[in-house]
Each structure stands twice: as C-alpha cells, then as structure tokens.
Write a protein that holds these residues in place. Structure first.
Motif, PDB file in Angstrom:
ATOM      1  N   ILE A 274      59.623-101.146  34.294  1.00  0.00           N
ATOM      2  CA  ILE A 274      59.765-100.235  33.980  1.00  0.00           C
ATOM      3  C   ILE A 274      59.254-100.942  32.202  1.00  0.00           C
ATOM      4  O   ILE A 274      58.710-100.183  31.662  1.00  0.00           O
TER       5      ILE A 274
ATOM      6  N   TYR B 121      64.534-102.744  37.926  1.00  0.00           N
ATOM      7  CA  TYR B 121      63.454-102.485  37.801  1.00  0.00           C
ATOM      8  C   TYR B 121      63.535-101.917  36.403  1.00  0.00           C
ATOM      9  O   TYR B 121      62.207-101.835  35.897  1.00  0.00           O
TER      10      TYR B 121
ATOM     11  N   THR C 152      54.345 -99.160  41.278  1.00  0.00           N
ATOM     12  CA  THR C 152      54.268 -98.976  39.274  1.00  0.00           C
ATOM     13  C   THR C 152      53.924-100.004  39.029  1.00  0.00           C
ATOM     14  O   THR C 152      53.283-100.195  38.317  1.00  0.00           O
TER      15      THR C 152
ATOM     16  N   ALA D 198      51.849 -95.279  37.162  1.00  0.00           N
ATOM     17  CA  ALA D 198      53.351 -95.924  37.398  1.00  0.00           C
ATOM     18  C   ALA D 198      53.641 -95.789  36.410  1.00  0.00           C
ATOM     19  O   ALA D 198      55.036 -95.864  37.177  1.00  0.00           O
TER      20      ALA D 198
ATOM     21  N   SER E 273      55.037 -92.925  39.055  1.00  0.00           N
ATOM     22  CA  SER E 273      55.839 -93.467  40.627  1.00  0.00           C
ATOM     23  C   SER E 273      57.044 -94.276  39.866  1.00  0.00           C
ATOM     24  O   SER E 273      57.762 -94.762  40.683  1.00  0.00           O
ATOM     25  N   GLY E 274      56.994 -94.861  39.120  1.00  0.00           N
ATOM     26  CA  GLY E 274      58.503 -95.374  37.729  1.00  0.00           C
ATOM     27  C   GLY E 274      59.257 -94.325  37.664  1.00  0.00           C
ATOM     28  O   GLY E 274      60.131 -94.345  38.339  1.00  0.00           O
TER      29      GLY E 274
ATOM     30  N   ILE F 204      55.488-100.687  31.930  1.00  0.00           N
ATOM     31  CA  ILE F 204      55.401 -98.777  31.112  1.00  0.00           C
ATOM     32  C   ILE F 204      55.636 -98.737  29.390  1.00  0.00           C
ATOM     33  O   ILE F 204      54.843 -98.095  28.987  1.00  0.00           O
TER      34      ILE F 204
ATOM     35  N   LYS G  61      58.718 -97.469  45.833  1.00  0.00           N
ATOM     36  CA  LYS G  61      57.584 -96.669  44.707  1.00  0.00           C
ATOM     37  C   LYS G  61      57.619 -97.757  43.471  1.00  0.00           C
ATOM     38  O   LYS G  61      56.687 -97.782  42.736  1.00  0.00           O
TER      39      LYS G  61
END
Length: 187
Positions: free
Chosen positions: A159, A155, A101, A113, A116-117, A162, A97
C-alpha cells in the motif's frame, strides 16, 4: 415462440449449472494447492527478505472476463460454510486482491490499485472477524490468525506504493486490534 423461450431457459439453466460446477471444482483445487503451498508463490520482500507470499494474478480489472472472476469469487464464498474455511477463503480473496493491487501499482494504474487495495483490506478485516468469532478448530484458528497478521504487514508494504494514508491507517488498525487480542490471550 414457446420453443424459443424453453430453449433459452434451458441454456440459462445449463450455463448456471456449468458455472457452479466449475466454481466448486476450482475451489477444491485452490484449497488443495493452498494446503500444499503451491498457491502463494509471489514473494513480498522487505530488505531482501521475504515476509509473505501472494498468489499469482491472472485476470485483471479492465479485462472482459473480470466479471466472471467476481462471480466465481462470490460463489467460492457461498460454498464455504464453516467460519474457519470461510476465513481461509476470505484471506485468499484478500491476498488475490492485494496481488492485483501490486500489479496495478507496477502498471501505474493508481486509481484501480486504490480500489483493489481497499477491497483487499476489507476482505482481510472480514477474514479476521470470522477467525476471531469462531470457536471451532483451535489450531486452524491460530494458524489463520498468524497468517492474517503476516498479511497485514505485507499489505502495508504494498500500500505504500499507492501513498494513501487512509488505507495505511486501516492496516495499522488491524495490527493494533491483533496486538490487543494477543495481549489479552497472554493474561
């Protein structure tokens, strides 16, 4: 009419058996590739240094076959009985996932995104919960805990693309929980 219903029922049953069989075989292949280090091949880089590797992304959201991918993932989770194995599968699903993302961020699809994140982080939390609760396979548990810790760092880097404070906070919370757990082990 009765023959049509029978044929449709047999086709449905045959299709179900086929999907389950393919999913089981895929799970075994995936587990073997993961153990051999062939699965996670997409590096997450920070300052010219690889901090984690993610699996490659195949089918993306919006693809007509994406629903089958979700069914396969659900079956993989159901086939995994012991908590350590289930934790490994959850971490893999989280990694997939997060790779998704990253690909969506690169495409400029921030809405997907973000979704999914969020799913990746929830799967990472669940993997962590499974690993924390298990009392079996001590060595595997420690390895998986370390991998979850490394994943949370990677991650967070992804992230940032985003720019969502809520998701960043969730990752920070995972890291803080792990640090507390590590401190209590040291005492």
């Amino acid at each position: 009419m009765k023959n049509v219903v029978t044929v449709l029922l047999l086709l449905f049953l045959g299709g179900t058996i086929l999907i389950v069989s393919i999913s089981r075989a895929g799970l075994e292949i995936m587990a073997k590739e993961d153990n051999e280090g062939k699965l996670r091949v997409q590096p997450v880089m920070v300052e010219d240094r690889t901090i984690y590797n993610l699996p490659e992304v195949g089918i993306m959201p919006g693809n007509l076959l994406y629903g089958f991918k979700k069914i396969r993932d659900t079956l993989w989770e159901k086939f995994s009985q012991e908590s350590t194995r289930k934790g490994q599968i959850q971490l893999l699903m989280a990694d997939k996932k997060m790779a998704e993302t990253r690909a969506l961020i690169d495409k400029g699809d921030k809405r997907r995104a973000l979704k999914s994140g969020s799913e990746a982080i929830n799967k990472l939390k669940y993997a962590r919960k499974l690993v924390t609760e298990t009392e079996e396979f001590v060595i595997e548990k420690e390895q998986l805990s370390k991998q979850i810790q490394e994943a949370s760092i990677a991650y967070k880097e992804i992230i940032k693309g985003i720019d969502n404070p809520k998701l960043l906070q969730e990752i920070d919370d995972i890291k803080k929980e792990q640090e507390k757990e590590n401190e209590s082990k040291d005492e």
